[in-house]
Design a protein around this motif. Sequence first.
Motif: not given
Length: 63
Positions: A48-63
């Motif tokens: 979650x920290x890695x996703x929040x820290x991605x400057x290009x918003x290229x990451x997300x989580x799905x259930x």
Amino acid sequence: MKIIVDRAKCTGLGICESLAPDAFEVNDDGELVLKTETVPPGTLSDVEEAIAGCPTEALRLEP
């Protein structure tokens, strides 16, 4: 939870790899490689920290 990468947005900076090395790796060509498609046990906060820290918003989580 499943890790999703938007390849069109990812620039391979490696911030995600430094924050969650069990889930992310940037290869020698500068491309992001998911070590696993799902969040490894005990690493959700790191991912979650890695996703929040991605400057290009290229990451997300799905259930």
